[in-house]
Design a protein around this motif. Structure first.
Motif, short mmCIF file in Angstrom:
data_model
loop_
_atom_site.label_atom_id
_atom_site.label_comp_id
_atom_site.label_asym_id
_atom_site.label_seq_id
_atom_site.Cartn_x
_atom_site.Cartn_y
_atom_site.Cartn_z
N GLY A 68 0.82 -1.19 0.00
CA GLY A 68 0.00 0.00 0.00
C GLY A 68 0.86 1.25 0.00
O GLY A 68 1.95 1.27 -0.58
N PHE A 69 0.39 2.31 0.68
CA PHE A 69 1.13 3.57 0.69
C PHE A 69 1.69 3.93 2.07
O PHE A 69 2.26 4.99 2.25
CB PHE A 69 0.25 4.71 0.18
N ASN A 70 1.53 3.04 3.04
CA ASN A 70 2.19 3.26 4.34
C ASN A 70 3.61 2.71 4.23
O ASN A 70 3.94 1.63 4.75
CB ASN A 70 1.41 2.60 5.47
N THR A 71 4.43 3.47 3.52
CA THR A 71 5.79 3.03 3.21
C THR A 71 6.79 4.14 3.52
O THR A 71 6.42 5.30 3.70
CB THR A 71 5.92 2.63 1.74
N THR A 72 8.06 3.77 3.52
CA THR A 72 9.10 4.75 3.79
C THR A 72 10.39 4.39 3.06
O THR A 72 10.67 3.21 2.81
CB THR A 72 9.39 4.84 5.30
N ALA A 73 11.14 5.43 2.72
CA ALA A 73 12.53 5.27 2.29
C ALA A 73 13.39 5.46 3.53
O ALA A 73 13.07 6.25 4.42
CB ALA A 73 12.88 6.30 1.22
N LEU A 74 14.50 4.73 3.61
CA LEU A 74 15.38 4.79 4.77
C LEU A 74 16.69 5.48 4.43
O LEU A 74 17.21 5.34 3.32
CB LEU A 74 15.69 3.37 5.26
N SER A 75 17.23 6.20 5.40
CA SER A 75 18.56 6.80 5.22
C SER A 75 19.62 5.69 5.25
O SER A 75 19.35 4.54 5.63
CB SER A 75 18.83 7.80 6.33
N SER A 76 20.84 6.05 4.86
CA SER A 76 21.93 5.07 4.79
C SER A 76 22.12 4.32 6.10
O SER A 76 22.40 3.12 6.12
CB SER A 76 23.24 5.76 4.41
N ALA A 77 21.97 5.03 7.22
CA ALA A 77 22.20 4.42 8.52
C ALA A 77 21.22 3.30 8.83
O ALA A 77 21.52 2.40 9.62
CB ALA A 77 22.12 5.49 9.61
N LEU A 78 20.05 3.33 8.20
CA LEU A 78 19.02 2.31 8.43
C LEU A 78 18.90 1.32 7.28
O LEU A 78 18.53 0.16 7.48
CB LEU A 78 17.66 2.98 8.66
N PHE A 79 19.22 1.78 6.07
CA PHE A 79 18.98 0.98 4.86
C PHE A 79 19.86 -0.26 4.79
O PHE A 79 19.45 -1.30 4.25
CB PHE A 79 19.20 1.87 3.63
N ASN A 80 21.09 -0.13 5.27
CA ASN A 80 22.01 -1.27 5.34
C ASN A 80 22.21 -1.93 3.97
O ASN A 80 22.12 -3.15 3.83
CB ASN A 80 21.51 -2.30 6.35
N ASP A 81 22.47 -1.08 2.96
CA ASP A 81 22.74 -1.58 1.60
C ASP A 81 21.61 -2.46 1.06
O ASP A 81 21.86 -3.39 0.29
CB ASP A 81 24.07 -2.34 1.55
N GLY A 82 20.40 -2.18 1.47
CA GLY A 82 19.24 -2.92 0.95
C GLY A 82 18.80 -4.08 1.80
O GLY A 82 17.73 -4.65 1.57
#
Length: 257
Positions: A68-82
């Motif tokens: 759905g649309f309850n989504t987020t992009a994460l910063s580098s510190a959280l994303f962990n290279d995917g």
């Protein structure tokens, strides 16, 4: 506000095929809720969720895939290279902030589906823990004109409708499997496939985000997948993909929760 990284592969038409496989789950404790932490949040995309499809996790149509649309992009510190793709968070506007939306629900639950790249305003630069929410998600907790707000967040289990979904694209000599709608911990750390005695258990490697690749010959086999998440729990999707499977179709098995 952060630009979406364009997917490295073209989106494929997905046809959902319900095959009703049996599943086996590994034993172990349920995924635990994490502690509350401080961060900041911005938003990107349109008020209708447009501009949030695709992205650095390898997902295509977030609605069809169960996010759905309850989504987020994460910063580098959280994303962990995917590796964090598919993880879920509870986020609330920091108490006492003037930009918190009056009467808003105490918190929202979002799934990580994209990457917020460093640069620009610097919000997503390391070591910032930052959430670039879809606009519909952001507007549930904060005013549009704020742009950026302090928030608190914690990692939570993913509760998904339906089962784990597998979409196979590629060709007979190269197979790319996109794993979506994963419950429990949500972020997949290992994928294996088996097609009987002619195709013993074969480990797939992460191509990018939640797209997993193998050069094993999958065509002509009914396929069983073993999917493991970051908490070490595994679901075995017995013969989730029938022998006559087709590329770009999506097959659905059971879920972690």
């Amino acid at each position: 506000m952060a630009a979406i990284l364009q997917g490295m592969l073209a989106s494929s038409l997905m046809i959902l095929v319900l095959v009703g496989p049996t599943s086996a789950h590994s034993h172990g404790p349920d995924f635990k809720v994490g502690p509350w932490k401080d961060a900041h949040a911005t938003f990107y995309g349109g008020a209708d969720g447009s501009g949030t499809m695709g992205g650095a996790c390898g997902y295509d149509d977030l609605v069809k895939e169960g996010y759905g649309f309850n989504t987020t992009a994460l910063s580098s510190a959280l994303f962990n290279d995917g590796k964090a793709c598919g993880s879920c968070y509870e986020i609330r506007c920091a108490k006492g902030n003037k930009w918190c939306k009056p009467g808003a629900s105490s918190s929202i639950f979002v799934t990580a589906t994209n990457f917020c790249p460093p640069g620009g305003t610097g919000c997503c630069n390391s070591p910032n823990e930052h959430f670039d929410l879809s606009q519909p998600a952001y507007l549930q907790i904060a005013e549009y004109k704020a742009g950026i707000v302090p928030v608190q967040y914690r990692r939570v289990p993913c509760k998904k409708r339906g089962g784990v979904k597998l979409t196979i694209t590629g060709n007979p000599y190269f197979n790319l499997v996109t794993v979506t709608n994963v419950g429990g911990a949500g972020d997949v750390t290992n994928v294996e496939v088996s097609g009987g005695k002619d195709l013993p258990w074969t480990k797939l490697s992460r191509n990018w985000g939640q797209k997993w690749e193998t050069n094993a010959k999958l065509v002509g086999h009914d396929l069983t997948f073993k999917v493991t998440t970051s908490d070490g729990k595994t679901v075995i999707l017995q013969k989730v993909v029938p022998q006559n499977w087709q590329f770009s179709q999506t097959y659905e098995g059971q879920n972690f929760m």
